[in-house]
Design a protein around this motif. Structure first.
Motif, PDB file in Angstrom:
ATOM      1  N   ILE A  24      -5.956  -0.944 -15.299  1.00  0.00           N
ATOM      2  CA  ILE A  24      -5.180  -1.401 -14.139  1.00  0.00           C
ATOM      3  C   ILE A  24      -4.046  -0.426 -13.848  1.00  0.00           C
ATOM      4  CG2 ILE A  24      -3.676  -3.227 -13.260  1.00  0.00           C
ATOM      5  CD1 ILE A  24      -5.413  -5.219 -14.787  1.00  0.00           C
ATOM      6  N   MET A  25      -3.375   0.063 -14.905  1.00  0.00           N
ATOM      7  CA  MET A  25      -2.291   1.027 -14.714  1.00  0.00           C
ATOM      8  C   MET A  25      -2.824   2.335 -14.116  1.00  0.00           C
ATOM      9  SD  MET A  25       0.532  -0.338 -15.396  1.00  0.00           S
ATOM     10  CE  MET A  25       1.658   0.991 -15.569  1.00  0.00           C
ATOM     11  N   GLN A  26      -3.982   2.788 -14.587  1.00  0.00           N
ATOM     12  CA  GLN A  26      -4.567   4.002 -14.035  1.00  0.00           C
ATOM     13  C   GLN A  26      -4.992   3.802 -12.571  1.00  0.00           C
ATOM     14  OE1 GLN A  26      -7.731   5.021 -16.724  1.00  0.00           O
ATOM     15  NE2 GLN A  26      -6.365   6.127 -18.134  1.00  0.00           N
ATOM     16  N   LEU A  27      -5.506   2.623 -12.269  1.00  0.00           N
ATOM     17  CA  LEU A  27      -5.913   2.308 -10.897  1.00  0.00           C
ATOM     18  C   LEU A  27      -4.695   2.268  -9.968  1.00  0.00           C
ATOM     19  CD1 LEU A  27      -8.333   1.574  -9.121  1.00  0.00           C
ATOM     20  CD2 LEU A  27      -7.880  -0.818  -9.655  1.00  0.00           C
ATOM     21  N   VAL A  28      -3.604   1.654 -10.411  1.00  0.00           N
ATOM     22  CA  VAL A  28      -2.378   1.593  -9.614  1.00  0.00           C
ATOM     23  C   VAL A  28      -1.808   3.001  -9.422  1.00  0.00           C
ATOM     24  CG1 VAL A  28       0.025   0.777  -9.611  1.00  0.00           C
ATOM     25  CG2 VAL A  28      -1.820  -0.782 -10.212  1.00  0.00           C
ATOM     26  N   LEU A  29      -1.822   3.815 -10.477  1.00  0.00           N
ATOM     27  CA  LEU A  29      -1.329   5.186 -10.383  1.00  0.00           C
ATOM     28  C   LEU A  29      -2.198   6.013  -9.424  1.00  0.00           C
ATOM     29  CD1 LEU A  29       0.677   7.322 -11.369  1.00  0.00           C
ATOM     30  CD2 LEU A  29      -0.923   7.834 -13.221  1.00  0.00           C
ATOM     31  N   ALA A  30      -3.507   5.836  -9.469  1.00  0.00           N
ATOM     32  CA  ALA A  30      -4.412   6.564  -8.570  1.00  0.00           C
ATOM     33  C   ALA A  30      -4.180   6.153  -7.118  1.00  0.00           C
ATOM     34  CB  ALA A  30      -5.857   6.315  -8.979  1.00  0.00           C
ATOM     35  N   ILE A  31      -3.985   4.873  -6.871  1.00  0.00           N
ATOM     36  CA  ILE A  31      -3.723   4.400  -5.504  1.00  0.00           C
ATOM     37  C   ILE A  31      -2.375   4.929  -5.005  1.00  0.00           C
ATOM     38  CG2 ILE A  31      -3.243   2.335  -4.120  1.00  0.00           C
ATOM     39  CD1 ILE A  31      -5.383   0.887  -5.789  1.00  0.00           C
ATOM     40  N   ALA A  32      -1.360   4.934  -5.887  1.00  0.00           N
ATOM     41  CA  ALA A  32      -0.038   5.449  -5.502  1.00  0.00           C
ATOM     42  C   ALA A  32      -0.125   6.939  -5.164  1.00  0.00           C
ATOM     43  CB  ALA A  32       0.973   5.205  -6.617  1.00  0.00           C
ATOM     44  N   LEU A  33      -0.834   7.704  -5.990  1.00  0.00           N
ATOM     45  CA  LEU A  33      -0.988   9.135  -5.711  1.00  0.00           C
ATOM     46  C   LEU A  33      -1.783   9.368  -4.427  1.00  0.00           C
ATOM     47  CD1 LEU A  33      -1.644  10.605  -9.269  1.00  0.00           C
ATOM     48  CD2 LEU A  33       0.382  10.891  -7.849  1.00  0.00           C
ATOM     49  N   LEU A  34      -2.785   8.551  -4.185  1.00  0.00           N
ATOM     50  CA  LEU A  34      -3.574   8.664  -2.965  1.00  0.00           C
ATOM     51  C   LEU A  34      -2.717   8.372  -1.735  1.00  0.00           C
ATOM     52  CD1 LEU A  34      -6.464   9.185  -1.964  1.00  0.00           C
ATOM     53  CD2 LEU A  34      -6.841   6.731  -2.045  1.00  0.00           C
ATOM     54  N   LEU A  35      -1.903   7.335  -1.790  1.00  0.00           N
ATOM     55  CA  LEU A  35      -1.004   7.007  -0.683  1.00  0.00           C
ATOM     56  C   LEU A  35       0.036   8.103  -0.470  1.00  0.00           C
ATOM     57  CD1 LEU A  35      -0.451   3.171  -1.166  1.00  0.00           C
ATOM     58  CD2 LEU A  35      -1.778   4.324   0.601  1.00  0.00           C
ATOM     59  N   ALA A  36       0.567   8.668  -1.560  1.00  0.00           N
ATOM     60  CA  ALA A  36       1.536   9.764  -1.433  1.00  0.00           C
ATOM     61  C   ALA A  36       0.870  10.986  -0.794  1.00  0.00           C
ATOM     62  CB  ALA A  36       2.109  10.121  -2.798  1.00  0.00           C
TER      63      ALA A  36
END
Length: 110
Positions: A4-16
């Motif tokens: 879940i943490m990796q998924l949230v980090l990937a989504i945050a990086l994608l949005l950035a």
């Protein structure tokens, strides 16, 4: 939890990445889109036998302004005619002012 943490980090990086890429893509899209539109308009103008007075080079619009043929010659002729008419008007004003001066200086005899 680790997934879940990796998924949230990937989504945050994608949005950035989208947030940073949007303005850059918008500017480059305008530049390449404008260039392509001007290329198409120039092709159409050449095919119809008309010159294209606007171009887009190095990020700037360039406008070609052409003068009509013999513009200077016609302007000189117009200026010469205007000067001739002004001189004739001045001559008539001078003769009128001389007549007025003569009329003032002459006294009726008694």
């Amino acid at each position: 939890m680790k997934i879940i943490m990796q998924l949230v980090l990937a989504i945050a990086l994608l949005l950035a990445g989208f947030a940073a890429g949007f303005p850059i893509g918008k500017n480059s899209g305008f530049a390449t889109g404008s260039e392509w539109a001007f290329v198409q308009a120039d092709i159409l103008a050449r095919e119809s036998g008309v010159s294209m007075p606007v171009s887009y080079e190095e990020g700037q619009f360039r406008i070609i302004v052409k003068q009509p043929r013999n513009l200077h010659k016609r302007a000189w002729q117009l200026a010469d005619r205007q000067e001739d008419s002004m001189q004739s008007a001045n001559i008539s004003e001078r003769s009128l002012s001389e007549r007025i001066r003569l009329a003032r200086n002459t006294y009726p005899t008694q």
